[in-house]
Design an enzyme around this catalytic site. Structure first.
Site, mmCIF file in Angstrom:
data_model
loop_
_atom_site.group_PDB
_atom_site.id
_atom_site.type_symbol
_atom_site.label_atom_id
_atom_site.label_comp_id
_atom_site.label_asym_id
_atom_site.label_seq_id
_atom_site.Cartn_x
_atom_site.Cartn_y
_atom_site.Cartn_z
ATOM 1 N N LYS A 285 2.598 6.176 3.729
ATOM 2 C CA LYS A 285 2.123 6.701 4.780
ATOM 3 C C LYS A 285 1.802 5.573 5.726
ATOM 4 O O LYS A 285 2.141 5.572 6.766
ATOM 5 C CB LYS A 285 1.089 7.719 4.374
ATOM 6 C CG LYS A 285 0.327 8.081 5.528
ATOM 7 C CD LYS A 285 -0.962 8.845 5.263
ATOM 8 C CE LYS A 285 -1.839 9.132 6.533
ATOM 9 N NZ LYS A 285 -3.152 9.730 6.111
ATOM 10 N N VAL A 286 0.884 4.872 5.108
ATOM 11 C CA VAL A 286 0.402 3.601 6.035
ATOM 12 C C VAL A 286 1.451 2.617 6.326
ATOM 13 O O VAL A 286 1.518 1.944 7.440
ATOM 14 C CB VAL A 286 -0.880 2.955 5.429
ATOM 15 C CG1 VAL A 286 -1.496 1.884 6.250
ATOM 16 C CG2 VAL A 286 -1.934 4.058 5.289
ATOM 17 N N GLY A 287 2.115 2.405 5.226
ATOM 18 C CA GLY A 287 3.449 1.261 5.652
ATOM 19 C C GLY A 287 4.262 1.639 6.658
ATOM 20 O O GLY A 287 4.867 1.034 7.573
ATOM 21 N N CYS B 296 1.500 0.967 -8.736
ATOM 22 C CA CYS B 296 2.877 1.553 -7.875
ATOM 23 C C CYS B 296 4.152 1.685 -8.707
ATOM 24 O O CYS B 296 4.911 2.584 -8.467
ATOM 25 C CB CYS B 296 3.242 0.463 -6.677
ATOM 26 S SG CYS B 296 3.547 -1.088 -7.017
ATOM 27 N N GLU C 180 5.732 -3.525 0.761
ATOM 28 C CA GLU C 180 5.697 -3.076 -0.866
ATOM 29 C C GLU C 180 4.937 -1.729 -0.807
ATOM 30 O O GLU C 180 3.647 -1.971 -1.003
ATOM 31 C CB GLU C 180 5.017 -4.183 -1.445
ATOM 32 C CG GLU C 180 5.864 -5.443 -1.540
ATOM 33 C CD GLU C 180 7.388 -5.305 -2.041
ATOM 34 O OE1 GLU C 180 7.791 -4.484 -2.878
ATOM 35 O OE2 GLU C 180 8.110 -6.167 -1.521
ATOM 36 N N GLY D 62 0.830 -1.102 0.048
ATOM 37 C CA GLY D 62 -0.131 -0.042 0.004
ATOM 38 C C GLY D 62 0.864 1.170 0.024
ATOM 39 O O GLY D 62 1.768 1.397 -0.579
ATOM 40 N N SER D 63 0.403 2.320 0.699
ATOM 41 C CA SER D 63 0.978 3.721 0.514
ATOM 42 C C SER D 63 2.220 3.669 1.578
ATOM 43 O O SER D 63 2.205 2.886 2.609
ATOM 44 C CB SER D 63 -0.101 4.743 0.894
ATOM 45 O OG SER D 63 -0.130 4.670 2.358
#
Length: 526
Positions: free
Chosen positions: A275-277, A328, A294, A272-273
């Site tokens: 930010k959330v990663g 991505c 990833e 995912g993003s």
């Protein structure tokens, strides 16, 4: 712009039904308790709109419903009562119970599950394609691409089942033997995104299972069926024992960090993003869990002055606009040597103008809808702001609901905010450069480092340039969007931590265990 697969920035999730009443009265599915038939593939969105825990389809106990919409026409596809913390615990405990028996299963037997899964996909390709189109807004090209890669990762899982190899290491003691075993980590939590949900769930789930682990999968709330229920159905039909794979459909607004903090999982695989990663990594590290991340990208496709321009145009258009740019690895930035900029740009713009925007169910469509109206509005605002800041729009896409036509922007200032971010939509940026040194500098002028491409008439020159680009993957004379099941996949900088695919899966989803054997007698100092 990228896929916030786990986070919810609004305390009231956007997928909540205004008149949600839930469906908590049903605790079973296919068991006779609910009076419903065993789920299959002909009516995917009604049959699989449940949590899947310990081999049973059941409703969640959350306080709201996740409503699954077709991003093209807004049709309601399914409504799933969100899993609560109770279901998270039940899923992990089921996995914990089932994992030892699955790990003890002969790997030659384990791999039969993946062989059967491949046959199921072949038998139901039409239904799976329709589901990807309906839930993801995927065009025919996108659906075919996704199913092709799903097959490749299942084939690789067949081989991975046999690849957890041990070693015997020497010892300075002549009577001692050192054995190094490669063993499953136990239970793995997988969080998958909305853009290629079937593929990117399978990509972590299949190798984790092949190597003897159990899995709890949380799909993105915008694609709960293709990313979750469909995966559960596939492996259940392929003969995976109950409890080895569990699927929970929920949101951080309902469960907080329970999916990551739970004591059972040892590894969290997140796509995912960034930010959330970052949040996932922080919470996992606090609980001594490994993470495979990833994350987003801001890939550059470089066109050197000796490139085949017609071919480079084809590669660049595909790299930027496949699946509406919601990839991505997409080529956010097209860097072109100034000596060929005019010719390349004319050809690029001409090809972009031929792209058909519309119904993803139409085989002639190139660009379908973005995943939701919020994403469409964000992309539209980004283009408007960039043009207002001085950029030139060579092509200006029109927005109609979730349909956003392609835009091509040039004349960007080097400090333009759009250059430093991931654009998860159909917007291409053409940036001229003077010589190879400047091309490398511009390509590296981003906090991301996932993919990239270099086009040149001299392959070895392309390799030399590729080595200087700070990203996990670079392709010479090709697109930026590639994934092959045996080649390590992953990024540098803000694009992630760790690698997936091939032998990297063994590193990601197993651990080493040292067992020594003293065939003689050790001497102790006291």
């Amino acid at each position: 712009m990228s896929d916030d697969s786990f986070d919810s920035t609004d305390p009231t999730p956007s997928t909540q039904s205004a008149d949600s009443t839930g469906s908590n009265e049903s605790t079973g599915y296919g068991t006779g308790e609910s009076g419903l038939s065993e789920p299959g593939y002909g009516s995917i969105f009604t049959d699989l709109a449940y949590q899947y825990i310990d081999g049973e389809w059941r409703a969640g106990s959350g306080s709201w419903d996740i409503v699954d919409f077709n991003p093209y026409d807004g049709e309601k596809l399914a409504s799933i009562t969100a899993a609560g913390v109770t279901e998270i615990d039940q899923a992990y405990r089921a996995a914990e119970r089932a994992q030892p028996g699955w790990a003890a299963t002969n790997p030659y037997t384990r791999r039969l599950v993946f062989e059967r899964a491949l046959r199921i996909i072949d038998d139901h390709e039409a239904e799976l394609t329709a589901a990807i189109t309906a839930e993801c807004g995927g065009t025919a090209v996108k659906a075919a691409f996704e199913l092709h890669l799903v097959r490749e990762f299942l084939r690789e899982a067949i081989h991975l089942a046999l690849r957890a190899e041990g070693r015997i290491l020497p010892s300075p003691d002549d009577t001692k033997e050192n054995r190094l075993y490669r063993v499953p980590v136990g239970v793995i939590g997988v969080i998958s995104p909305f853009n290629f949900p079937f593929l990117l769930s399978i990509k972590s789930v299949a190798p984790a299972l092949a190597l003897g682990n159990a899995v709890v999968l949380k799909p993105h709330q915008n694609t709960p069926i293709c990313g979750g229920g469909l995966v559960a159905r596939l492996f259940a039909d392929a003969g995976l024992p109950a409890g080895v794979l569990n699927v929970v459909v929920t949101d951080i607004a309902e469960i907080g960090d329970a999916l990551i903090e739970h004591p059972v999982p040892k590894v969290i695989s997140f796509t995912g993003s960034d930010k959330v990663g970052r949040h996932v990594a922080t919470v996992a590290a606090a609980h001594f869990k490994r993470t495979i991340l990833e994350l987003g990208g801001n890939s550059a496709l470089i066109v050197l002055e000796d490139a085949d321009l017609d071919y480079a145009v084809d590669a660049a258009v595909f790299s930027r606009f496949i699946h509406q740019g919601q990839v991505c690895m997409a080529a956010n930035r097209v860097l072109v040597d100034r000596s060929v900029e005019r010719e390349f740009t004319e050809k690029f713009v001409a090809k972009v103008r031929t792209l058909k925007v519309g119904d993803p169910g139409d085989p002639a469509t190139h660009i379908g809808p973005l995943i939701n109206s919020g994403q469409a509005e964000a992309i539209t605002t980004l283009v408007e702001q960039t043009v207002a800041d001085g950029a030139t729009a060579l092509v200006r896409g029109r927005t109609d609901g979730t349909l956003v036509g392609p835009s091509v922007l040039t004349g960007l200032a080097e400090d333009s905010p759009i250059l430093g971010q991931e654009i998860f939509g159909p917007v291409a940026l053409i940036i001229p450069f003077d010589g190879e040194e400047e091309a490398v500098r511009l390509a590296n002028a981003t906090p991301y480092g996932l993919s990239g491409a270099v086009h040149t008439g001299d392959v070895e020159r392309g390799v030399r340039v590729a080595k200087r680009i700070h990203s996990g993957m670079v392709h010479v004379n090709d697109a930026t969007v590639h994934d092959e099941a045996i080649v390590p996949f992953g990024g540098e900088k803000h694009s992630g931590v760790g690698r997936l695919n091939g032998d990297s899966m063994v590193e990601a989803f197993t651990t080493t265990k040292w067992i020594s054997i003293q065939h003689g007698r050790s001497r102790f100092p006291f």
